[in-house]
Design an enzyme around this catalytic site. Sequence first.
Site, mmCIF file in Angstrom:
data_model
loop_
_atom_site.group_PDB
_atom_site.id
_atom_site.type_symbol
_atom_site.label_atom_id
_atom_site.label_comp_id
_atom_site.label_asym_id
_atom_site.label_seq_id
_atom_site.Cartn_x
_atom_site.Cartn_y
_atom_site.Cartn_z
ATOM 1 N N ASP A 81 -9.948 -5.181 -4.743
ATOM 2 C CA ASP A 81 -9.286 -4.144 -3.947
ATOM 3 C C ASP A 81 -9.943 -2.799 -4.226
ATOM 4 O O ASP A 81 -9.815 -2.244 -5.320
ATOM 5 C CB ASP A 81 -7.799 -4.096 -4.306
ATOM 6 C CG ASP A 81 -6.981 -3.265 -3.332
ATOM 7 O OD1 ASP A 81 -7.554 -2.372 -2.689
ATOM 8 O OD2 ASP A 81 -5.765 -3.515 -3.223
ATOM 9 N N HIS A 100 -7.599 -5.391 -0.189
ATOM 10 C CA HIS A 100 -6.373 -4.642 0.104
ATOM 11 C C HIS A 100 -5.564 -5.253 1.245
ATOM 12 O O HIS A 100 -4.347 -5.393 1.145
ATOM 13 C CB HIS A 100 -6.740 -3.195 0.449
ATOM 14 C CG HIS A 100 -5.617 -2.230 0.263
ATOM 15 N ND1 HIS A 100 -5.101 -1.912 -0.975
ATOM 16 C CD2 HIS A 100 -4.890 -1.511 1.159
ATOM 17 C CE1 HIS A 100 -4.118 -1.031 -0.835
ATOM 18 N NE2 HIS A 100 -3.968 -0.783 0.441
ATOM 19 N N SER A 153 0.821 -1.200 0.000
ATOM 20 C CA SER A 153 0.000 0.000 0.000
ATOM 21 C C SER A 153 0.865 1.264 0.000
ATOM 22 O O SER A 153 1.581 1.535 -0.960
ATOM 23 C CB SER A 153 -0.958 -0.041 1.195
ATOM 24 O OG SER A 153 -1.925 0.977 1.110
#
Length: 442
Positions: free
Chosen positions: A380, A409, A211
């Site tokens: 996601d 995610h 991320s």
Amino acid sequence: MIHKSPWKGFGLTTALAASSEIERSAPVMSLLICVFILCSAGEVAGVLTGGSMMDRSLPVQSLCAQLVQPTGYPCSEHAVQTKDGYLLALQRVSSPTVNLGSQPGPPVLLLHGLFMAGDAWFLDNPEQSLGFILADQGFDVWVGNVRGTRWSHGHTTLSEKSKCILGLELAGIGTAFWDWSWQELALYDLAEMIHYIYTMTNTKTFVVGHSQGTIMALAAFTQPEIVEMVEAAALLCPISYLEHVSAQFVLRMVNMHLDQVILAMGIHQLNFRSNFGVYLINSVCEGHFDCNDLLSSITVDKTAALTTHALTTILDMSLIHHPQKIYTICFKLIRAGTFAKYDYGMWRNLKHYGQVNPPRFDLNSIPKSLPIWMGYGGSDALADLTDFNHTLKELPSKPELLYLENYGHIDFLLSVTAKEDVYDNMIKFLRSQRKSSCSAGQ
């Protein structure tokens, strides 16, 4: 469980609901917010000063002592100073069972995501946590903690605390510590971490990010002096463009201009576990969706994909203090659909960058010779497939890809099947690059 806010009449919910008008009525909005802060000083002061009860109750321990060493894994603490004076924590983890003699395995740096810190890689048992798995596979594991996170060590001169009297923050005290965005995380924090590891090991480093860790890595790799110390990169849920984020909670905050409201209130860091933080989240959710179902934005199957232990640890370790400016730049990237440095506004952009608009990070300048592996999910809501494909088109190389249709995610970190689904493939890639570089050096 998140309860409805008891603040009625003119309160936080009213202020947030009015935020869509902030650009047209900023002076009035700011005045009303100031009145609100003065009336609510007793409730909010702990957040403005960073002195919440949750913060005071946290044990003063290192990541090694609290999470790694109790499992039997050797772990040492290291401190790195950035060029702008921040003191970062690095942990070095090895396996208790793998005997490498006097020669450590290839170094790998783990970069955590937003709302998290280095503990993100050790949230589950050793058989399921990537930090432990890499150590057991013979890698020399280094764990990064960026500025302002729980395990890092502050600043050489600046204080983290903002002083507050009757809800009004004293100018210049504590605010400078939080005056940064993710571009400093990439160009200062990550640069110093990689340089430190390179100095300690005398070898190039594998970089693994999740991320926010991927957006840091991609930005840093555009800088020749940084990327020359990197062997290869493995990116989980890679992010550079954020134009097509579909997570409803995030979009609601963006559309409310929540970042601008928080800035107008003089709040420079947020603690989502404080009473104020709970009220803030509730005000975003109220009348739109269920606050208790926020996990749907980050995981496909919140009951089966994550272990109970992992979820408990996330809530305990995460969502403590985070700089307001991070939210501002994330929301601006979503609104603008660009991959660029922080937008200070036209005049300050001229001062900082010598141009009206903030400069973009040119992904095409990442060396074609840098091996990259990317794992991404079809479910996601934060790293959308359209934005992911936009990133791919701008890269000069063709990364090795792993696509998992049913992964959200956070599943790449905490799914109970992540080792088989993700990590085995990623480790195979890292090993192949190590063999290639060794062969090339012979």
